[in-house]
Scaffold this active site. Structure first.
Site: not given
Length: 321
Positions: A67, A110, A199
């Site tokens: 990925k 996911r 984040s």
């Protein structure tokens, strides 16, 4: 080679599909049948972006690939998601490319599946209140996946910009759940399960705030320097992760390990609990933490499902490369 678009991926992969795929690959990792390769993740010096590669090989499901993508904080102003990803799958027998799969939806679903797997295997069975710290693109995915694992009756959430919590409110209400925006102290007082999905580069939750019996899924720390919770929380908890090496170097555990709060050997792969259910017996008072660093094998697992379903549905496009 097949091309599977973002639209085709969304139609092909459900939350249940993602949960099953991620749970299966975590178990394969614990038995040595699947392994991740070292992560590359760097600031590119442009657009404040972080960019990198995650890859691996799952022998159980014959999934090989990478990925590529990262985080572009200015994308929201452009009408794009901040996280941008693409998955490339290869034939493990020949090395030839099998498929190029849109990875934005897959990354979100996911990641949510990983925290959901941790809740299913580590949280108290009677957990009824879900707390979410963060309100970015992935937060509603986290909420929807989490409430399917326990008898959740209400959702509480905190974000530095409270107005951004509206998407979480809408997701909760769509599932018939009361929702309340609260401060961090109240969230920790009330929540049985806490998901952090930010984040941040500083701890948002302290040890003093966390009640006995709480399960925390830290899903935002995937880069050196990032941090969501006080390392002292990890020192007093049963700590699990997707990949112990990544957890100690780029995950939430990096700070606790560096400061001597925990040893690397104390970080357990959640796949071991999946494969051997009796290997972890949760006490009602135990604090459990799942350090979800995000592994390439998760992406390959859901991309493989997306490819198979899209080919069956006729929504994949075949090209000669």
């Amino acid at each position: 080679m097949q091309i599977v678009s973002e639209k085709a991926v969304k139609a092909a992969v459900s939350r249940a599909d993602a949960f099953t795929a991620v749970e299966s690959v975590f178990a394969a990792m614990a038995t040595g049948q699947a392994w991740n390769f070292p992560v590359v993740r760097e600031a590119i010096g442009h657009a404040d972006a972080l960019y990198g590669f995650k890859s691996g090989f799952d022998r159980d499901h014959m999934a090989l690939g990478v990925k590529s993508g990262g985080y572009w904080p200015g994308n929201a102003a452009r009408g794009l998601t901040n996280h941008q990803s693409t998955v490339l799958l290869f034939d493990p027998d020949t090395g030839q490319p099998r498929a190029l799969v849109g990875g934005n939806y897959l990354t979100a679903v996911r990641t949510a599946a990983a925290s959901a797997v941790s809740i299913q295997h580590l949280a108290r069975p009677d957990a009824k209140t879900l707390g979410i710290v963060g309100a970015g693109h992935q937060a509603p995915f986290q909420l929807r996946a989490a409430v399917e694992q326990r008898p959740i009756e209400r959702v509480v959430a905190w974000n530095r910009s409270p107005e951004r919590l509206e998407s979480l409110r809408e997701a909760a209400q769509a599932m018939g759940l009361p929702f309340e925006a609260v401060d961090r102290d109240t969230l920790c007082e009330q929540a049985d399960v806490i998901i952090t999905i930010t984040s941040c580069f500083e701890p948002l939750l302290t040890r003093e705030q966390i009640r006995p019996g709480t399960h925390i899924a830290c899903m935002g720390t995937d880069t050196a320097g990032k941090q969501e919770i006080d390392p002292a929380i990890l020192a007093s908890a049963e700590v699990f992760t997707d990949d112990p090496t990544q957890a100690a170097t780029i995950g939430e555990c990096q700070h606790a390990v560096a400061q001597g709060h925990i040893h690397r050997d104390a970080i357990r792969p959640v796949g071991g609990v999946i494969g051997e259910p009796g290997s972890f017996r949760r006490s009602a008072e135990a604090i459990t933490v799942f350090d979800g660093t995000g592994v390439g094998l998760q992406d390959l697992a859901v991309a493989r499902v997306a490819l198979e379903r899209a080919v069956e549905a006729g929504t994949a496009v075949r090209i000669d490369l």
